[in-house]
Design an enzyme around this catalytic site. Sequence first.
Site, mmCIF file in Angstrom:
data_model
loop_
_atom_site.group_PDB
_atom_site.id
_atom_site.type_symbol
_atom_site.label_atom_id
_atom_site.label_comp_id
_atom_site.label_asym_id
_atom_site.label_seq_id
_atom_site.Cartn_x
_atom_site.Cartn_y
_atom_site.Cartn_z
ATOM 1 N N TYR A 1 82.831 32.466 24.748
ATOM 2 C CA TYR A 1 82.540 33.542 25.708
ATOM 3 C C TYR A 1 81.567 33.046 26.790
ATOM 4 O O TYR A 1 81.787 33.259 27.983
ATOM 5 C CB TYR A 1 81.950 34.724 24.938
ATOM 6 C CG TYR A 1 81.660 35.957 25.756
ATOM 7 C CD1 TYR A 1 82.691 36.817 26.132
ATOM 8 C CD2 TYR A 1 80.363 36.280 26.135
ATOM 9 C CE1 TYR A 1 82.417 37.966 26.869
ATOM 10 C CE2 TYR A 1 80.083 37.418 26.862
ATOM 11 C CZ TYR A 1 81.112 38.259 27.232
ATOM 12 O OH TYR A 1 80.835 39.393 27.958
ATOM 13 N N LYS B 1 82.153 32.736 30.823
ATOM 14 C CA LYS B 1 81.349 33.500 31.783
ATOM 15 C C LYS B 1 80.584 32.573 32.723
ATOM 16 O O LYS B 1 80.358 32.909 33.884
ATOM 17 C CB LYS B 1 80.399 34.442 31.032
ATOM 18 C CG LYS B 1 81.125 35.535 30.231
ATOM 19 C CD LYS B 1 81.959 36.420 31.138
ATOM 20 C CE LYS B 1 82.619 37.578 30.411
ATOM 21 N NZ LYS B 1 83.376 38.470 31.298
HETATM 22 P P1 NAP Z 1 85.881 46.733 26.680
HETATM 23 O O1 NAP Z 1 85.315 48.106 26.536
HETATM 24 O O2 NAP Z 1 86.212 45.964 25.451
HETATM 25 O O3 NAP Z 1 87.184 46.820 27.618
HETATM 26 C C1 NAP Z 1 87.922 45.656 27.876
HETATM 27 C C2 NAP Z 1 88.982 45.969 28.905
HETATM 28 O O4 NAP Z 1 89.672 44.744 29.221
HETATM 29 C C3 NAP Z 1 90.032 46.947 28.429
HETATM 30 O O5 NAP Z 1 90.429 47.751 29.521
HETATM 31 C C4 NAP Z 1 91.183 46.037 27.990
HETATM 32 O O6 NAP Z 1 92.454 46.682 28.053
HETATM 33 C C5 NAP Z 1 91.084 44.955 29.040
HETATM 34 N N1 NAP Z 1 91.694 43.695 28.650
HETATM 35 C C6 NAP Z 1 91.425 42.954 27.550
HETATM 36 N N2 NAP Z 1 92.217 41.860 27.522
HETATM 37 C C7 NAP Z 1 92.997 41.921 28.630
HETATM 38 C C8 NAP Z 1 94.039 41.087 29.153
HETATM 39 N N3 NAP Z 1 94.432 39.955 28.527
HETATM 40 N N4 NAP Z 1 94.645 41.463 30.312
HETATM 41 C C9 NAP Z 1 94.277 42.603 30.944
HETATM 42 N N5 NAP Z 1 93.306 43.430 30.498
HETATM 43 C C10 NAP Z 1 92.676 43.084 29.348
HETATM 44 O O7 NAP Z 1 84.900 45.792 27.528
HETATM 45 P P2 NAP Z 1 83.557 46.127 28.341
HETATM 46 O O8 NAP Z 1 82.420 46.101 27.409
HETATM 47 O O9 NAP Z 1 83.772 47.289 29.236
HETATM 48 O O10 NAP Z 1 83.428 44.789 29.200
HETATM 49 C C11 NAP Z 1 84.052 44.654 30.473
HETATM 50 C C12 NAP Z 1 83.671 43.291 31.046
HETATM 51 O O11 NAP Z 1 82.247 43.182 31.122
HETATM 52 C C13 NAP Z 1 84.134 42.122 30.189
HETATM 53 O O12 NAP Z 1 84.536 41.050 31.017
HETATM 54 C C14 NAP Z 1 82.892 41.743 29.424
HETATM 55 O O13 NAP Z 1 82.905 40.395 29.027
HETATM 56 C C15 NAP Z 1 81.832 42.008 30.455
HETATM 57 N N6 NAP Z 1 80.505 42.227 29.872
HETATM 58 C C16 NAP Z 1 80.271 43.254 29.001
HETATM 59 C C17 NAP Z 1 79.012 43.429 28.464
HETATM 60 C C18 NAP Z 1 78.700 44.534 27.511
HETATM 61 O O14 NAP Z 1 77.554 44.570 26.998
HETATM 62 N N7 NAP Z 1 79.609 45.454 27.245
HETATM 63 C C19 NAP Z 1 77.982 42.531 28.805
HETATM 64 C C20 NAP Z 1 78.250 41.498 29.688
HETATM 65 C C21 NAP Z 1 79.514 41.359 30.228
HETATM 66 P P3 NAP Z 1 93.163 47.231 26.667
HETATM 67 O O15 NAP Z 1 92.188 48.180 26.039
HETATM 68 O O16 NAP Z 1 94.424 47.856 27.128
HETATM 69 O O17 NAP Z 1 93.386 46.002 25.811
#
Ligand code: NAP
Length: 243
Positions: free
Chosen positions: A155, A159
């Site tokens: 990861y 990133k």
């Molecule tokens: P999340 O709730 O797990 O949602 C992930 C989203 O990505 C869902 O809409 C999922 O669609 C979609 N997705 C996954 N694999 C995919 C693929 N191969 N093609 C197209 N869409 C795909 O994630 P989140 O926490 O909101 O995080 C969003 C972003 O922020 C990510 O890049 C994550 O790494 C980054 N981030 C998050 C955090 C945190 O604390 N949450 C911190 C730093 C960075 P489906 O549900 O249909 O599979």
Amino acid sequence: MLNGKTAVVTGGSRGIGAAVARKLASKGADIAIVYSSDDNAAMTVCEEIKKDFSVNCRTYRCDVSDFEEAKKTVTAIKNNFGSIYILVNNAGITRDGLCAMMSEEDFSRVIDVNLVGAFNMIRHCIAGFIRQRGGRIINISSVSGIMGNAGQANYSASKAGLIGLTKSIARELAPRGVTCNAIAPGFILTDMTKDMAQQDEIKARIPLGSIGSAEDVACAAAFLVEASYVTGEVLRVDGGLAM
Ligand code: NAP
């Protein structure tokens, strides 16, 4: 205001992506939600956006890590909306584990979705951005890409790669009036992080003392869409965690 402009938000069906989609819609943008599996979640966000903000919104099921699927999706979005002004590469996954135990598949899959997926979407949108001499690309990175994180070699590498991608694309597209920036969230409460058992321990490490919300990241994305003189930047939204 973003009236008449189209924003593509990958991973827009849940969490941070859904909040970004709603925020850009609240400013008048039409929205294309790209997601990979959960049809109901995507449809629900889409219907709410149309109802709440009276903009056009459509959903596109696509695995962004697949070059040809991403190409078909970008073509379909252009056919439906005319052009793309904002691309938010937010789709992301985790497959955590110590490097000593990590399978090749778990390493590659995370790189493929988080980093190659962003490249695929940019690659297929770029001709349109150049032609229209304007646009905004926002890549959702992470503080893990800045600091590293034990148990997240795959990861963190994806990133950190996104930050290099962001700066290179920013340089390539600056002469065309297109900006490319990254957001590096810290701990944000979404499906991805809800199971983290040690939340008190995490909060103790955050100078602002709390876990962030998807709305916090959405506000940063809206800022980067407005900010025409900011490019190649990595904006931390982390309560001070990585300073
Ligand atoms: P999340 O709730 O797990 O949602 C992930 C989203 O990505 C869902 O809409 C999922 O669609 C979609 N997705 C996954 N694999 C995919 C693929 N191969 N093609 C197209 N869409 C795909 O994630 P989140 O926490 O909101 O995080 C969003 C972003 O922020 C990510 O890049 C994550 O790494 C980054 N981030 C998050 C955090 C945190 O604390 N949450 C911190 C730093 C960075 P489906 O549900 O249909 O599979």
